[in-house]
Design a protein around this motif. Structure first.
Motif, short mmCIF file in Angstrom:
data_model
loop_
_atom_site.label_atom_id
_atom_site.label_comp_id
_atom_site.label_asym_id
_atom_site.label_seq_id
_atom_site.Cartn_x
_atom_site.Cartn_y
_atom_site.Cartn_z
N PHE A 1 0.37 -1.53 0.12
CA PHE A 1 0.15 0.24 -0.24
C PHE A 1 1.13 1.80 0.05
O PHE A 1 1.77 1.32 0.96
CB PHE A 1 -0.65 -0.14 1.06
CG PHE A 1 -1.39 -1.41 1.15
CD1 PHE A 1 -3.21 -1.01 0.55
CD2 PHE A 1 -2.15 -2.76 1.86
CE1 PHE A 1 -3.90 -1.99 0.50
CE2 PHE A 1 -2.45 -3.74 0.92
CZ PHE A 1 -3.84 -3.00 0.73
N ALA A 2 1.08 1.74 -1.08
CA ALA A 2 1.64 2.50 -1.96
C ALA A 2 0.86 4.24 -0.64
O ALA A 2 -0.16 4.14 -0.73
CB ALA A 2 1.98 3.15 -2.84
N PHE A 3 2.75 5.12 -0.96
CA PHE A 3 1.54 7.01 -0.69
C PHE A 3 0.82 7.38 -1.60
O PHE A 3 0.15 8.34 -1.57
CB PHE A 3 2.97 7.68 0.09
CG PHE A 3 2.84 9.02 0.42
CD1 PHE A 3 1.35 9.45 1.26
CD2 PHE A 3 2.96 9.71 -0.05
CE1 PHE A 3 1.74 10.52 1.90
CE2 PHE A 3 3.33 11.56 0.26
CZ PHE A 3 2.43 11.84 0.43
N HIS B 1 0.44 8.17 7.32
CA HIS B 1 0.04 7.94 6.70
C HIS B 1 0.20 6.18 6.55
O HIS B 1 -0.46 5.71 6.46
CB HIS B 1 -0.18 8.27 4.99
CG HIS B 1 -0.55 8.16 3.87
ND1 HIS B 1 -2.19 8.46 3.54
CD2 HIS B 1 -0.58 7.07 3.01
CE1 HIS B 1 -2.47 7.22 2.46
NE2 HIS B 1 -1.45 6.01 2.57
N GLU B 2 1.59 5.30 6.47
CA GLU B 2 1.88 4.93 6.37
C GLU B 2 1.50 4.07 7.74
O GLU B 2 1.02 2.62 7.69
CB GLU B 2 3.54 4.20 5.82
CG GLU B 2 3.70 4.87 4.65
CD GLU B 2 2.87 4.13 3.00
OE1 GLU B 2 2.33 3.41 3.12
OE2 GLU B 2 2.79 5.41 2.33
N HIS C 1 -2.08 3.08 7.33
CA HIS C 1 -1.95 2.17 6.85
C HIS C 1 -1.63 0.15 7.55
O HIS C 1 -2.96 -0.39 7.91
CB HIS C 1 -1.20 1.47 5.90
CG HIS C 1 -1.78 2.49 4.35
ND1 HIS C 1 -3.24 2.71 4.45
CD2 HIS C 1 -1.08 2.99 3.63
CE1 HIS C 1 -3.22 2.79 2.93
NE2 HIS C 1 -2.42 3.58 3.00
N GLU D 1 -7.81 5.23 0.92
CA GLU D 1 -6.29 5.78 1.31
C GLU D 1 -6.19 7.15 2.33
O GLU D 1 -5.90 7.61 2.69
CB GLU D 1 -5.45 5.90 -0.27
CG GLU D 1 -4.77 5.07 -0.60
CD GLU D 1 -3.99 4.19 -0.32
OE1 GLU D 1 -3.06 5.46 0.57
OE2 GLU D 1 -3.76 3.07 -0.35
N HIS E 1 -5.96 6.73 -4.81
CA HIS E 1 -5.72 7.76 -3.89
C HIS E 1 -6.44 8.80 -3.52
O HIS E 1 -6.09 9.29 -2.34
CB HIS E 1 -4.08 7.81 -4.19
CG HIS E 1 -3.29 7.13 -3.17
ND1 HIS E 1 -3.00 5.63 -4.30
CD2 HIS E 1 -2.06 6.67 -2.63
CE1 HIS E 1 -2.43 4.97 -3.68
NE2 HIS E 1 -1.90 5.10 -2.82
#
Ligand SMILES: [Zn+2]
Length: 284
Positions: free
Chosen positions: A38-40, A168-169, A172, A203, A258
């Motif tokens: 899961f990316a920014f 943010h990460e 997740h 997101e 996102h």
């Protein structure tokens, strides 16, 4: 700069930046075991709410990355200390919030790397940007990403912007611990036509959770007035509409994974102003 020295806690950070990428054996896509990461940032290149395709793409097309240190952090040790404090502080806040709910919080790990490294999701590439792998509950960060964020997308690369991305990460990871991530992945498999919408909600909730953490920083006097704009600038820069416009000259909301610049700043702000988990229901 925010007053990071006020944070006494320390997160679990592993520094692999000096290791290079020699340890990664790329034996072709068939030989790789890949899990969702899961990316920014999205930018409309992802499918089905994941960065799987991007990761696959990078295996064949690995880019060279800049190696400059962000201006605020001259020296590797200083950056490691910064990430340890940011992660440690996130752990404190989420442990407290989980405790109120009668749950226990298991903190994530963070790996600092350059270019590429091995992750529980198979292969972590700098080109994907900062991301979280649920398989090994670890955040992967090559901080040269922030140069790119500023140079290419015009977002702030200041310390508070960087802390927002880490938060943010960590958000997740909270979703993983709460079971939200599994629910969303299942719902995406059951309703493929809703996959991107569900990814956006996931997101935006991670942005809202990052806001909750920043809310607590303000309350503790770690964040100085006005510094929140760095986080808002970064959130606006990575909106899918903004990235798409820069990359392709147009925007196509159907491919967003996102959320737009205004959605990302709005949800971050919701978490930041309320400081409440219940305010982050992006799935409504
Ligand atoms: Zn994300």
């Amino acid at each position: 700069m925010a007053l990071w020295d006020k944070i006494g806690s320390s997160g679990d950070v592993e520094d692999r930046r000096g290791m290079g990428t020699g340890g990664i054996a790329l034996t072709g896509v068939g030989g790789l075991i890949l899990f969702l990461a899961f990316a920014f940032l999205g930018g409309g290149t992802g499918q089905n709410g994941s960065v799987l395709e991007q990761i696959l793409g990078q295996v064949a097309d690995q880019q060279s990355t800049p190696t400059t240190q962000p201006a605020e952090f001259q020296g590797a040790d200083q950056y490691e200390t910064f990430t340890k404090k940011v992660l440690g502080s996130n752990n404190d806040i989420w442990s407290a919030i989980f405790q109120v709910q009668g749950r226990s919080y298991e903190p994530p790990k963070l790996v600092l790397f350059r270019s590429a490294t091995q992750s529980g999701c198979g292969y972590a590439s700098s080109a994907v940007g900062p991301h979280y792998c649920p398989e090994d509950q670890t955040i992967y960060l090559d901080e040269t990403f922030f140069d790119e964020l500023q140079r290419r997308y015009g977002g702030s690369s200041g310390d508070v912007a960087q802390a927002y991305v880490i938060a943010h990460e960590a958000g997740h990871h909270v979703q993983n611990q709460l079971g939200t991530m599994d629910e969303v992945t299942q719902a995406q498999q059951d309703n493929p036509d809703q996959a991107n919408t569900l990814s956006e909600a996931l997101e935006l909730q991670a942005d809202c959770y990052a806001g909750i953490w920043m809310h607590s920083l303000s309350a503790e006097g770690i964040l100085e007035p006005g510094e929140i704009h760095q986080a808002l600038s970064a959130a606006a820069a990575v909106g899918d509409d903004h990235i798409q416009k820069i990359e392709t000259g147009t925007t196509n909301p159907e491919t967003w994974t996102h959320g737009s610049s205004s959605q990302r700043t709005q949800w971050f702000n919701t978490g930041y102003t309320t400081g409440k988990l219940t305010s982050c229901n992006t799935f409504q």
